[in-house]
Design a protein around this motif. Sequence first.
Motif, short mmCIF file in Angstrom:
data_model
loop_
_atom_site.label_atom_id
_atom_site.label_comp_id
_atom_site.label_asym_id
_atom_site.label_seq_id
_atom_site.Cartn_x
_atom_site.Cartn_y
_atom_site.Cartn_z
N SER A 109 36.34 65.99 51.12
CA SER A 109 36.61 66.02 49.69
C SER A 109 37.96 66.68 49.41
CB SER A 109 35.50 66.78 48.96
OG SER A 109 34.96 67.79 49.77
N SER A 110 38.75 66.05 48.56
CA SER A 110 40.03 66.63 48.14
C SER A 110 39.77 67.51 46.91
CB SER A 110 41.01 65.52 47.78
OG SER A 110 40.56 64.89 46.60
N ASP A 111 40.79 68.25 46.49
CA ASP A 111 40.61 69.08 45.29
C ASP A 111 40.27 68.22 44.08
OD1 ASP A 111 41.08 71.24 46.84
OD2 ASP A 111 43.17 71.53 46.21
N ASP A 112 40.91 67.02 44.01
CA ASP A 112 40.63 66.14 42.87
C ASP A 112 39.19 65.62 42.93
OD1 ASP A 112 43.04 66.43 41.71
OD2 ASP A 112 43.91 64.58 42.50
N ASP A 113 38.73 65.29 44.16
CA ASP A 113 37.34 64.82 44.30
C ASP A 113 36.35 65.90 43.87
OD1 ASP A 113 38.34 62.50 45.36
OD2 ASP A 113 38.01 63.08 47.44
N LEU A 114 36.70 67.14 44.20
CA LEU A 114 35.79 68.25 43.87
C LEU A 114 35.63 68.41 42.36
CD1 LEU A 114 36.82 70.83 46.61
CD2 LEU A 114 34.57 69.76 46.34
N LYS A 115 36.66 67.95 41.62
CA LYS A 115 36.56 68.05 40.17
C LYS A 115 35.52 67.05 39.63
CE LYS A 115 41.27 69.51 39.53
NZ LYS A 115 42.57 68.86 39.57
N ILE A 116 35.40 65.90 40.30
CA ILE A 116 34.43 64.91 39.79
C ILE A 116 33.08 64.99 40.51
CG2 ILE A 116 36.02 63.22 38.79
CD1 ILE A 116 35.93 61.68 41.38
N TRP A 117 33.08 65.55 41.70
CA TRP A 117 31.81 65.71 42.46
C TRP A 117 31.92 67.05 43.20
CZ3 TRP A 117 29.32 64.88 47.50
CH2 TRP A 117 27.97 64.56 47.38
N PRO A 118 31.37 68.11 42.63
CA PRO A 118 31.70 69.47 43.09
C PRO A 118 30.95 69.92 44.36
CG PRO A 118 30.21 69.59 41.24
CD PRO A 118 30.46 68.13 41.47
N HIS A 119 31.02 69.10 45.39
CA HIS A 119 30.32 69.44 46.64
C HIS A 119 31.26 69.17 47.80
CE1 HIS A 119 26.79 69.28 44.09
NE2 HIS A 119 27.11 68.04 43.76
N SER A 120 31.58 70.19 48.59
CA SER A 120 32.49 69.90 49.71
C SER A 120 31.68 69.41 50.89
CB SER A 120 33.35 71.10 50.05
OG SER A 120 32.56 72.09 50.64
N TYR A 121 32.23 68.42 51.57
CA TYR A 121 31.51 67.76 52.66
C TYR A 121 32.52 67.27 53.68
CZ TYR A 121 33.29 63.70 50.30
OH TYR A 121 34.14 62.81 49.72
N GLU A 122 32.00 66.92 54.85
CA GLU A 122 32.79 66.18 55.84
C GLU A 122 32.02 64.91 56.10
OE1 GLU A 122 33.10 68.74 59.21
OE2 GLU A 122 34.52 70.06 58.20
N LEU A 123 32.68 63.79 55.93
CA LEU A 123 32.07 62.49 56.23
C LEU A 123 32.79 61.92 57.44
CD1 LEU A 123 30.54 59.81 55.75
CD2 LEU A 123 32.05 59.37 53.82
N ARG A 124 32.06 61.77 58.53
CA ARG A 124 32.66 61.24 59.76
C ARG A 124 32.14 59.84 60.00
NH1 ARG A 124 32.66 66.69 61.06
NH2 ARG A 124 34.68 67.22 61.99
#
Length: 289
Positions: A109-124
């Motif tokens: 998740s980028s900082d911009d993504d976190l604004k619309i979906w506030p969950h940090s993740y790693e998708l491999r």
Amino acid sequence: IKGENGISQVLLRSPRGASARVSLHGGQVRSWKSEKGEELLFTSSKAILKPPAAVRGGITICFPQFGNRGSLEQHGFARNRMWAVDENPPPFQSVDSSFKASIDLIHKSSDDDLKIWPHSYELRLRVILSFDGNLTLISRVRNGNSKPFSFSFAYHTYFSVSDINEVRVEGLETLDYFDNMCNRERFTEQGDALTFESEVDRVYLSSSDAVGVFDHELKRTFVIRKEGLPDVVVWNPWDKKSRAISDFGDEEYKHMLCVDAAAIEKPITLKPGEEWTGLVELSIGASIQ
Ligand code: BG6
């Protein structure tokens, strides 16, 4: 290699001549070719290759939302983002020793993504082309938050077919499904195998782990084997919807069918530090029955 749009793609090749191409844009599989060199995935002749939107065709990753079932953009944002090559992937489930060409990609998740979906993740995403030309996609999602989150997931897969009138899907008999064309009303599949004569947009629930797409004209079956992905989406826009999709040819619905291994009805919930794995293996075979 550089794709037509200048974006890097990774080319996987088997010794017998099968191949696959994976783009860093969305982690999208853009091509999968048999040993005979036939393209097995559909891509629209009207596809828009310039980011951010996903290219119409191939296999796109729908995450963290499927369709418009939520507040995010259609099918979530992962398919529209740039991914990176994952140089040091953590160990995956055991892999046998026979030949495999593979690539590991990662999307965070980028900082911009976190604004619309506030969950940090790693998708491999690991894409593997086997000696026999089978294509396996393994996705892993890790929760890097201090709170749980839930998501949906789909491998939105555009199979290339000779003629949609000559195609049947096996393995969905007697299942319940949500019909996206009837406000997601729930029905039960009555017929034997699924055939096509009008628009179809359904989410079949809790299917067995193998589904077949039989192309009668080519005498070819795509076998879809899946793990961790209970649902199966079946989509063909047919003529009227096709005309409404700008990056799709009016007649192209005849030559494609989307059958997506997915987790939609029951979203996946991950606690902090937890990881989920969803696998799909595509192969060409005889009928699954
Ligand atoms: C399918 C959905 O999986 O994807 C359809 O069930 C949707 O409802 C289709 O129209 C295409 O989606 P998109 O966003 O790639 O045009």
